[in-house]
Structure formats: structure tokens, C-alpha cells
Design a protein around this motif. Structure first.
Motif, short mmCIF file in Angstrom:
data_model
loop_
_atom_site.label_atom_id
_atom_site.label_comp_id
_atom_site.label_asym_id
_atom_site.label_seq_id
_atom_site.Cartn_x
_atom_site.Cartn_y
_atom_site.Cartn_z
N CYS A 1 -3.18 5.72 3.65
CA CYS A 1 -3.94 4.98 2.50
C CYS A 1 -3.13 5.01 1.49
CB CYS A 1 -5.21 5.62 2.23
SG CYS A 1 -6.85 5.30 3.33
N GLY A 2 -2.19 6.20 1.31
CA GLY A 2 -1.40 6.59 -0.07
C GLY A 2 -0.10 5.58 0.26
N ALA A 3 0.60 5.51 1.49
CA ALA A 3 1.64 4.98 1.65
C ALA A 3 1.68 3.47 2.22
CB ALA A 3 2.41 5.67 2.56
N LEU A 4 0.92 3.44 3.35
CA LEU A 4 0.81 2.20 4.27
C LEU A 4 -0.03 1.31 3.52
CD1 LEU A 4 1.71 0.75 6.87
CD2 LEU A 4 -0.48 1.89 7.96
N LEU A 5 -1.12 1.48 3.14
CA LEU A 5 -1.85 0.57 2.69
C LEU A 5 -1.54 0.08 1.27
CD1 LEU A 5 -4.72 -0.82 2.89
CD2 LEU A 5 -5.78 0.73 1.40
N THR A 6 -1.07 0.87 0.31
CA THR A 6 -0.55 0.27 -0.97
C THR A 6 0.73 -0.82 -0.85
OG1 THR A 6 0.61 2.46 -0.99
CG2 THR A 6 -1.31 2.39 -2.32
N ASN A 7 1.55 -0.39 0.23
CA ASN A 7 2.65 -1.31 0.39
C ASN A 7 1.72 -2.62 1.05
OD1 ASN A 7 5.03 -0.12 -0.20
ND2 ASN A 7 4.46 1.46 1.11
N LEU A 8 1.25 -2.39 2.01
CA LEU A 8 0.29 -3.89 2.78
C LEU A 8 -0.25 -4.56 1.55
CD1 LEU A 8 -1.14 -2.86 5.95
CD2 LEU A 8 0.74 -4.17 5.71
N THR A 9 -1.08 -4.10 0.65
CA THR A 9 -1.43 -4.57 -0.36
C THR A 9 -0.63 -5.15 -1.34
OG1 THR A 9 -3.43 -2.94 -0.28
CG2 THR A 9 -3.30 -4.45 -2.18
N ALA A 10 0.57 -4.47 -1.46
CA ALA A 10 1.58 -4.99 -2.38
C ALA A 10 2.16 -6.36 -1.67
CB ALA A 10 2.54 -4.09 -2.81
N TRP A 11 2.57 -6.07 -0.57
CA TRP A 11 3.34 -7.40 0.08
C TRP A 11 2.75 -8.35 0.51
CZ3 TRP A 11 6.07 -3.47 4.22
CH2 TRP A 11 6.99 -2.57 3.70
N LEU A 12 1.35 -8.16 1.00
CA LEU A 12 0.73 -9.43 1.57
C LEU A 12 -0.38 -9.80 0.52
CD1 LEU A 12 -0.40 -7.60 4.88
CD2 LEU A 12 1.21 -9.50 4.62
N SER A 13 -0.18 -9.62 -0.86
CA SER A 13 -1.03 -10.21 -1.88
C SER A 13 -0.34 -11.14 -2.53
CB SER A 13 -1.49 -9.00 -2.86
OG SER A 13 -0.60 -8.47 -3.53
N GLY A 14 0.88 -11.47 -2.58
CA GLY A 14 1.42 -12.64 -3.32
C GLY A 14 1.62 -12.07 -4.75
N THR A 15 1.66 -10.74 -5.15
CA THR A 15 1.79 -10.17 -6.37
C THR A 15 3.45 -10.30 -6.64
OG1 THR A 15 -0.32 -9.04 -6.45
CG2 THR A 15 1.42 -8.42 -7.94
N TRP A 16 4.03 -9.72 -5.74
CA TRP A 16 5.58 -9.28 -5.88
C TRP A 16 6.40 -10.42 -5.57
CZ3 TRP A 16 3.42 -6.14 -8.74
CH2 TRP A 16 2.68 -4.89 -8.39
#
Lengths: 242, 242
Positions: free
Chosen positions: B162-177
Motif C-alpha cells: 500500500c505504501g509503495a505500490l498502491l501510491t505509485n499506481l494511484t499516481a500513474w493511472l490517475s492522469g494527475t501527473w
């Protein structure tokens, strides 16, 4: 009167029989110690009696209520202090006591009164506002037992209550447990012979999930033909091996 | 009462951990400041404050997943849950007790992020309030994900997953960055098949005053939320019975 009546209780995990057709009774106000080497089935027995694990066969009745079919009623009359100290580390000692009082549905006023009562009974005054996670092992264990008692249980299960404590902390905890005798029916598991002999009204020795003998420490010594309890335990277990 | 007591305990445990506050509040704010500074030097439409802030709010919710997964995994490890299972608390008391405290924490996290965004030039409007309200159903998805992970993984595994994988997935797959259409292909399809980008687009729509634009994105988010919460509850119940 029998507070606990265990009838042919068994628990199997795949190929392993953790508890094998255990039958035993515990009288009201009695302190019974379950004694045995590792893997004897002591903790599994406690887990079944406290409705944490369902038996594979058999049943047990606590004040006449079945652990299999009346678990909700059984849970209202029991309390457990698990082998590992089960506390909320980020809460203070006082908040931990209030948490358990709330888990039993006590009103705020009753929870406050019971917290103060436990504080006095276990001499917790100096640590009440300290975070539980920062307390020494001895204080944590004492708090853990206070948390078990705050719900006014009729039956208290103590799973290896003095495991890992130093001599002084263990002695203090023995005094606390002695003070509870007669007021609450207690089932205690332990590895320590002197603990079982010193605290118990009766001792039940288990091995490989089976009950080898149950009686007062004197009765067990007589049956083994020795005046030393530790020797009696070793002979009982070894004779069974033969 | 039982559920509220447990919820109160969970709130205290989460908020008293300084790392939770540092990551849950500090990290999204630092990102907002950093990306706004980049935007000031190299203007990119994606990092305009009105476009960026909804994404940062949703990204911040990945820490809510971490909080909920960590507290459950730690409770399972410490045997505190075992102790509480022997009390009259019901499964619904546990599930609601873990879930409810995180809703106001998610709303507060979102409100603070928008407050910082206002200092950075976000236009003050009533839509911000609606966006903060909309974060509640969105946070339901992230809380459910946390309940599921906490019921499956150990506390150490939760840190990694949750701390590493999920935060990165949320970041990459959300269209935010970055704009997902720029990557296109399977990556874009996968991103739109998952709920994270839909959560961001629903927030963006509300902030722009396009309330009809919330849909169908909100359905995606709620659909995933319901499926994950159902799975988490079933798993929790299974563990409780075991």
C-alpha cells in the motif's frame, strides 16, 4: 456447582489433532491450571472455550451455555488475557481499559467507575496516562489482565500470564492472581511448575491434546509417588510416553 | 456504543502516529507546492492549480488506504483483535469502527489540500465545498481497499504494497501527473478500466462547476468501492470465524 463442563472436546487441523476428546469440569471460583509441554493443546483449549475457534467435535458448557450454539451469551460472561499481550499500543493504559469497557457495552459512567476500580485493584495509578506501547513487559501484562477483568467476567482465561516476565514482575502478578481466587473462576495455562503448584486449586496435565490427569497438586504428586510437583509432572508425561 | 468506542480507538491510533500525519497531510501539500513551482517556471496546462488540485486530493487518499490497512494488519499481528473477538462486539462493529474514522480524516485531508491550493491561486468558489463532499464517496473506495489489504497482508507487506505500490499506481493511472491520452494504447485503456482516473475526473468536473460531468465517473468509483468493500467484509468475517 460446575461452572465449566467440557464434554469430549476435540480440535483437528488437517492431519494434526490439537485437542483430543477432552472432558473436564471446573467448579465455581476455582483456579484450574492447564499444564503441559509445547503442543499439548492448552492454548487451543482456551481458544475453543473462549469461542475464538470452533471445536471439530464435542462441546463445552459455561454456566450451562454451549460454546457451539450460544457463543454470544458465552462471550458476555468470559474474558481472556491472551498469551501475547493484547493491548492497543497507541492508547494510554486508561484508554485501553475504557476500550474494553466499551466493547462490553458499558455506559460512560460505568466505564469510568470500572476503570478507576481496576486502577486501584492493579495499582496502575502511575501508568494510567502513559501510552501502553511504552510500558515495560510486566506493566503491559498487568494492564492486560486488568483489561480482562474490567468486564466483570464470571470466567477468566489467562493464557501463559507470566511468560517472559522477570522474577519480581512474576511474583507481583502471582499476588494479583491469588487475590482474584474465589471471586472469579479462572482457567490458566502455564509452562511453569511452581506457578501451577502455587496458584492452582486443581491442575490438569495435557500432552498431545489429551488429558493425562486432573487433580489437586497434592493428588498429582501422590499419583506419581513423589513429593515434588515438577518430578510428578515429568513422571506423568514420561509414563504416558511409555 | 461498542462500534463508537472502537471507532474512537482507531481514530486515536491513526492520528497519534506522526508518520501518518507527515505522509497523509505533508506529502500531498509538498507535491502541490512543488508542481506549482514547476508550473510557474514552465507552464503546463496539466499543472494549472485548478487542474492539479483534484488529482492531488485523490492521490492523498492512497495514504488513507495505507492507514486503514496498517491499523488492521497491526491489530491482527498484536492479537488485540483476538481479544476483541472474545467480547460481545459484532462483525459490523469492527468493520464500521475501522471505516468511519477515516471518512472525516479524508475530508480534512482534502480540505487542507484545497486550502493550500487557495493560497497558490485557486479561485475561491462554492464548488470547493462540493468537491470536499464528493471526496467522501471517493474515499470509500480507498478505505475499502485498505480493509482488504489489511485483512490479507502482514503489517510489513502492507508497508510495501500500500505504501509503495498502491501510491505509485494511484499516481500513474490517475492522469494527475501526465495526460493519459499522451501514452494512449493499452496503458490508457487499463487506466480507464480502473477507478483512479475516474475519481480525479469526477473531482475536476465538480471543481469546474460541471456537476453533470461527475457521471459516469462516480459510478466507476462506487462500483469498485462496493466490490472491494464486499470482498473485504467477506474476508474479515472468514478470519473472524477462523
Amino acid at each position: 456447582m460446575d461452572t465449566i463442563r467440557i464434554e469430549s472436546l476435540s480440535k483437528k487441523y488437517k492431519d494434526v489433532t490439537a485437542v483430543d476428546s477432552l472432558s473436564l469440569t471446573v467448579r465455581e471460583g476455582e483456579l484450574l491450571s492447564l499444564l503441559g509441554v509445547n503442543g499439548a493443546g492448552k492454548t487451543t483449549t482456551i481458544k475453543m472455550l473462549s469461542c475464538l475457534t470452533k471445536p471439530t467435535a464435542g462441546d463445552a458448557f459455561l454456566h450451562g451455555k454451549s460454546i457451539c450454539t450460544e457463543a454470544d451469551t458465552v462471550k458476555k460472561m468470559i474474558a481472556v488475557s491472551p498469551q501475547e499481550t493484547a493491548i492497543a499500543p497507541g492508547l494510554t493504559a486508561k484508554e485501553n481499559l475504557a476500550l474494553i469497557a466499551g466493547a462490553y457495552g458499558f455506559s460512560k459512567e460505568k466505564a469510568r467507575a470500572k476503570t478507576e476500580e481496576m486502577c486501584a485493584l492493579f495499582d496502575l495509578g502511575s501508568i494510567m496516562d502513559k501510552k501502553a506501547g511504552k510500558l515495560s513487559g510486566g506493566w503491559q501484562r498487568r494492564l492486560s489482565i486488568a483489561m480482562a477483568l474490567i468486564s466483570e467476567p464470571k470466567i477468566l482465561f489467562l493464557d501463559e500470564p507470566t511468560l517472559g516476565l522477570d522474577v519480581l514482575a512474576r511474583s507481583d502478578l502471582w499476588d494479583t492472581i491469588r487475590a482474584l481466587k474465589g471471586r472469579v473462576t479462572i482457567v490458566l495455562t502455564t509452562h511453569y511448575m511452581e506457578e501451577a503448584e502455587s496458584l492452582s486449586d486443581r491442575v490438569a496435565i495435557m500432552k498431545d491434546g489429551r488429558l493425562l490427569i486432573a487433580g489437586t497438586p497434592d493428588e498429582i504428586k501422590t499419583a506419581a509417588g513423589t513429593d515434588k510437583f515438577e518430578t510428578a509432572f515429568i513422571r506423568t508425561v514420561k509414563e504416558e510416553q511409555k | 456504543m461498542k462500534m463508537l468506542t472502537f471507532a474512537n480507538r482507531c481514530t486515536k491510533e491513526i492520528l497519534r502516529d506522526p508518520l501518518n500525519l507527515a505522509f497523509g497531510l505533508g506529502f500531498p501539500i509538498v507535491l502541490l507546492l512543488l508542481l506549482t513551482a514547476i508550473q510557474a517556471n514552465v507552464p503546463v496546462p496539466l499543472f494549472e492549480i485548478a487542474h492539479l488540485t483534484p488529482g492531488v486530493c485523490v492521490f492523498g487518499l492512497s495514504f488513507i488506504t495505507l492507514f486503514s490497512a496498517t491499523i488492521i494488519a497491526k491489530d491482527r499481528k498484536s492479537t488485540l483483535l483476538q481479544r476483541l473477538y472474545t467480547t460481545p462486539m459484532r462483525a459490523s462493529d469492527f468493520i464500521l469502527g475501522y471505516t468511519l474514522p477515516l471518512l472525516p480524516i479524508a475530508a480534512a485531508q482534502c480540505a487542507i489540500t484545497y486550502a493550500v491550493a487557495l493560497f497558490l491561486g485557486l479561485h475561491l468558489s462554492v464548488n470547493i465545498l462540493v468537491a470536499i463532499v464528493l471526496i467522501l464517496p471517493i474515499s470509500f473506495l480507498f478505505i475499502a481497499l485498505g480493509l482488504l489489504c489489511g485483512s490479507i497482508f502482514t503489517d510489513k507487506q502492507v508497508g510495501g504494497i500500500c505504501g509503495a505500490l498502491l501510491t505509485n499506481l494511484t499516481a500513474w493511472l490517475s492522469g494527475t501527473w501526465f495526460d493519459l491520452t499522451l501514452v494512449g494504447g493499452i496503458f490508457e485503456k487499463v487506466a480507464y478500466a480502473l477507478p483512479f482516473v475516474h475519481a480525479v475526473e469526477a473531482e475536476r468536473a465538480v471543481l469546474n462547476g460541471d456537476f453533470g460531468g461527475i457521471f459516469p465517473h462516480l459510478w466507476w468509483v462506487l462500483g469498485y468501492g462496493v466490490v472491494l468493500m464486499t470482498a473485504a467484509i467477506l474476508l474479515f468475517l472468514r478470519q473472524m470465524k477462523r
